[in-house]
Scaffold this active site. Structure first.
Site, PDB file in Angstrom:
ATOM      1  N   ARG A  41      68.220 -71.532 -47.234  1.00 10.43           N
ATOM      2  CA  ARG A  41      66.736 -71.369 -47.251  1.00 10.43           C
ATOM      3  C   ARG A  41      66.057 -70.873 -45.804  1.00 10.43           C
ATOM      4  O   ARG A  41      65.077 -71.526 -45.699  1.00 10.43           O
ATOM      5  CB  ARG A  41      65.825 -72.659 -47.839  1.00 10.43           C
ATOM      6  CG  ARG A  41      66.453 -73.172 -49.130  1.00 10.43           C
ATOM      7  CD  ARG A  41      66.069 -72.212 -50.224  1.00 10.43           C
ATOM      8  NE  ARG A  41      66.496 -72.651 -51.571  1.00 10.43           N
ATOM      9  CZ  ARG A  41      67.596 -72.128 -52.043  1.00 10.43           C
ATOM     10  NH1 ARG A  41      68.567 -71.591 -51.252  1.00 10.43           N
ATOM     11  NH2 ARG A  41      68.071 -72.747 -53.015  1.00 10.43           N
TER      12      ARG A  41
ATOM     13  N   SER B 213      60.241 -75.559 -56.183  1.00 13.62           N
ATOM     14  CA  SER B 213      60.833 -76.477 -55.480  1.00 13.62           C
ATOM     15  C   SER B 213      60.170 -76.975 -53.960  1.00 13.62           C
ATOM     16  O   SER B 213      60.057 -75.925 -53.310  1.00 13.62           O
ATOM     17  CB  SER B 213      62.506 -76.368 -55.217  1.00 13.62           C
ATOM     18  OG  SER B 213      63.032 -76.316 -56.272  1.00 13.62           O
TER      19      SER B 213
ATOM     20  N   GLU C  60      60.165 -76.953 -48.241  1.00 15.12           N
ATOM     21  CA  GLU C  60      60.559 -75.398 -48.470  1.00 15.12           C
ATOM     22  C   GLU C  60      59.229 -74.686 -48.317  1.00 15.12           C
ATOM     23  O   GLU C  60      59.385 -73.448 -48.045  1.00 15.12           O
ATOM     24  CB  GLU C  60      61.211 -75.293 -49.708  1.00 15.12           C
ATOM     25  CG  GLU C  60      61.835 -73.991 -50.018  1.00 15.12           C
ATOM     26  CD  GLU C  60      62.780 -74.072 -50.812  1.00 15.12           C
ATOM     27  OE1 GLU C  60      62.767 -73.101 -51.830  1.00 15.12           O
ATOM     28  OE2 GLU C  60      63.596 -75.030 -51.349  1.00 15.12           O
TER      29      GLU C  60
END
Length: 345
Positions: free
Chosen positions: A162, A232, A328
């Site tokens: 990520r 998420s 995130e």
């Protein structure tokens, strides 16, 4: 005095009732450069946005929101692979569909990931055992102060979990305008995660994997058009081998995934779920009752509501497991992106 005149609710998936001074759509690289320069000359901050699927507005935005809508898909083929040149404003899931319709497999594990193609390299999007870096040949970037265009190879993008160079060295005053993808013709299915592990590797076909991924995501994840969310919210934490050994001794049933270099990835959703947070509500924000990784706008939530819930979850997980979660999602303040971890620390 700033006049906020444009609603941002429909331009980001959390559907927070935030406002901006102005919103402009750029459909070409020339427009992107021109509009950015004009806004900068007016001494207003500028926020580049794709589909807004990974941002949280904490408050009204004082500047110009510039929407990247550069589209187009060009395909070249050789004996080994298909090479795609894709405009940053293309919708990622539509691209996955296009590839399957043209019998170019590879991206099926990444189906239904929200957002535009230009956002994919920033996050190095991934799902069900596959990440963008596996396919990325290059990323074309526009230097917004000069209008110069450069091409970074996949290696130069410095992809991590990520993560990428676009979150660091190329974070400011740069815009992704196109992404180059390479889909190898010698296709092999990736069936390590979730319901995919039940498929027969020798018989599975791309469309079957695509259908399974879509079914899993639709079952577990809320539709942003019905409940505002950004997918998420937290990254899956990656810990050292020694920390993992201690953790798994105490929690042997915890999902865990060995990484290159001996580190171990844990499942953030499992950690949150074990704290009993599914369905938990704080103000207008709530945790989804089927997927503990997803924070939702449960009705008129503010950005601060979402941040407060994230802060509470993070502290509770750390208290129980001694593992610190990191967001995130990008946090946007009045003048641009702010340190999300600093906000919820």
């Amino acid at each position: 005095m700033i006049t906020y005149s444009v609603a941002l609710k429909s331009l980001h998936s959390f559907a927070i009732d935030a406002l901006a001074r102005r919103v402009i759509v750029a459909r070409t690289e020339t427009e992107l450069f021109t509009f950015w320069r004009q806004a900068s000359e007016e001494a207003t901050c500028v926020l580049l946005l794709g589909s807004g699927s990974n941002v949280l507005f904490l408050e009204n935005y004082s500047g110009t929101v510039l929407l990247n809508r550069i589209t187009g898909v060009k395909i070249k083929e050789d004996s080994e692979a298909w090479h795609l040149h894709v405009g940053a404003g293309e919708v990622w899931h539509d691209l996955v569909n296009t590839c399957l319709e043209k019998r170019m497999p590879g991206l099926e594990n990444l189906a239904l990931i929200p957002g535009c193609v230009g956002s994919a390299p920033i996050q190095n999007i991934g799902a069900y055992g596959v990440e963008l870096k596996k396919f990325c040949e290059y990323v074309d970037v526009l230097q917004l102060e000069t209008g110069a265009r450069c091409r970074l190879s996949g290696a130069e993008c410095e992809f991590g979990y990520r993560d990428s160079i676009f979150k660091h060295n190329l974070r400011e005053r740069h815009a992704i305008v196109a992404v180059g993808l390479k889909l190898i013709k010698a296709w092999r299915p990736v069936l390590h995660y979730g319901e995919l592990s039940r498929l027969n590797a020798g018989q599975a076909i791309p469309r079957q994997i695509y259908d399974a991924v879509c079914a899993m995501r639709r079952t577990k994840l809320p539709d942003p058009s019905q409940q505002g969310n950004a997918g998420s919210f937290f990254k899956n934490p990656v810990i050292t081998a020694s920390a993992a050994e201690n953790f798994l001794r105490r929690h042997p049933d915890a999902p865990h995934y060995p990484q290159v270099g001996g580190r171990v990835k844990l499942a953030a959703g499992w950690l949150i779920d074990r704290c009993g947070f599914k369905g938990y509500r704080l103000g207008g924000a709530a945790l989804h009752d089927k997927q503990a990784l997803v924070l939702i706008n449960a009705g008129q939530a503010t950005g601060e509501d979402i941040a407060a819930l994230a802060r509470h979850i993070r502290l509770q997980v750390a208290d129980r497991f001694s593992v610190w979660l990191e967001p995130e999602v990008r946090f946007i303040g009045a003048n641009g992106e702010v340190d999300a971890l600093g906000v919820i620390a």
